[in-house]
Design a protein around this motif. Structure first.
Motif, short mmCIF file in Angstrom:
data_model
loop_
_atom_site.label_atom_id
_atom_site.label_comp_id
_atom_site.label_asym_id
_atom_site.label_seq_id
_atom_site.Cartn_x
_atom_site.Cartn_y
_atom_site.Cartn_z
N SER A 47 -8.91 39.68 22.77
CA SER A 47 -7.43 40.61 23.02
C SER A 47 -7.12 41.36 22.03
O SER A 47 -7.53 42.89 22.00
CB SER A 47 -6.67 39.79 22.85
OG SER A 47 -5.78 38.60 24.08
N ASP A 167 -6.35 41.24 30.58
CA ASP A 167 -6.71 40.44 29.00
C ASP A 167 -6.08 39.30 30.18
O ASP A 167 -4.75 38.44 29.53
CB ASP A 167 -5.67 41.38 27.94
CG ASP A 167 -5.71 39.79 26.66
OD1 ASP A 167 -7.28 39.41 26.64
OD2 ASP A 167 -5.73 40.06 25.78
N GLU A 168 -6.99 38.26 30.22
CA GLU A 168 -6.56 36.59 30.72
C GLU A 168 -5.75 37.13 32.30
O GLU A 168 -4.79 36.55 31.49
CB GLU A 168 -6.82 35.88 29.58
CG GLU A 168 -8.32 35.89 29.15
CD GLU A 168 -7.68 34.41 27.64
OE1 GLU A 168 -8.33 33.64 28.55
OE2 GLU A 168 -7.95 34.41 26.67
#
Ligand code: ADP
Ligand code: MG
Length: 252
Positions: A47, A167-168
């Motif tokens: 991240s 991001d995820e």
């Protein structure tokens, strides 16, 4: 599409929050039309790396270059850069008091000064593409997690970014909603979008990636084509990480 054209270049990036290095001397290129998938254990800096790419974090040293221009210097207008580098987060971050359509047209009307009618037309086209045109007048609370995440993707896409960071984005979703979001990303990849994706969905990573980057402890441990990386990772660390996604059947 020219996959040899460098769009985003990271050179010797160092990031530290003040208690030791989080990213050590990271260098890589993202080419136009390429999908780079970033994987690695929790806390390894994925991240942070994405956030550095669009100026949400300051960096200690190194350079970030977009379209041949250094953007990591002090004079960068990040509001301009962020129109070129879109980002989608795990936690949708939609405004709860605004309808789906209003959430989406906010960026183009406020930041890009486009007319609402023009932005709404684009928004509707994009909503149709992700199967959500019928939800345009609803509020985020009336949508499922998967639908909210698709709206968040549309909200980033409408700015016509040159590159998208994810991001995820499926990590908080119920399993049956993961697929609909991954399918949107696969479609974007097929359409030639340039993307950097952080994910723990390994089968998806293998299908979507042009390059897999395995990050651990703030270092790039391995970078390879997906078929090579997933079939025979070179490092012990990557092997160990990939093993955490497989189970052996118990003996009967
Ligand atoms: P990942 O996304 O791979 O799980 P992160 O980039 O979130 O990893 O975190 C990398 C490291 O940086 C972790 O040790 C985390 O605790 C630390 N970290 C992340 N954000 C901050 C912050 N805002 N301040 C201090 N430390 C942070
Ligand atoms: Mg993370």
């Amino acid at each position: 599409m020219d996959k040899n054209e460098r769009l985003l270049e990271i050179r010797h990036l160092h990031k530290d929050y003040g208690n030791g290095p989080v990213l050590n001397d990271i260098s890589l290129d993202v080419h136009k039309g390429e999908v780079l998938v970033l994987i690695g254990p929790s806390g390894c800096g994925k991240s942070t790396f994405l956030r550095c790419m669009n100026g949400l974090e300051t960096i200690q040293s190194g350079e970030i270059i977009l379209d041949g221009e250094v953007i990591s210097g002090g004079k960068t207008k990040w509001s301009e850069v962020r129109q070129k580098i879109g980002m989608v987060f795990q936690s949708y971050e939609l405004f709860p008091h605004m309808t789906v359509l209003d959430n989406i047209v906010l960026g183009p009307t406020k930041v890009q000064k486009r007319s609402r009618a023009d932005a709404a037309k684009d928004a509707e086209k994009l909503l149709e593409r992700v199967g959500l045109l019928d939800k345009k007048d609803m509020y985020p609370r009336q949508l499922s997690g998967g639908q909210k995440q698709r709206v968040a993707i549309v909200r980033a896409l409408i700015m016509k970014p040159e590159i998208m960071l994810f991001d995820e984005v499926t990590a908080a979703l119920d399993p049956e909603m993961v697929r609909e979001v991954l399918d949107v990303m696969l479609e974007l990849a097929k359409g030639g979008s340039t993307m950097v994706i952080v994910t723990h969905e390994m089968q998806f990573a293998r299908a979507v990636a042009d390059q897999v980057v395995f990050l651990d402890g703030g270092d790039i441990v391995e970078m390879d084509e997906p078929e090579k990386f997933f079939v025979c990772p070179k490092s012990e660390r990557a092997q160990k990480f990939l093993n955490t996604f497989t189970f052996e059947k118990k003996e009967s």
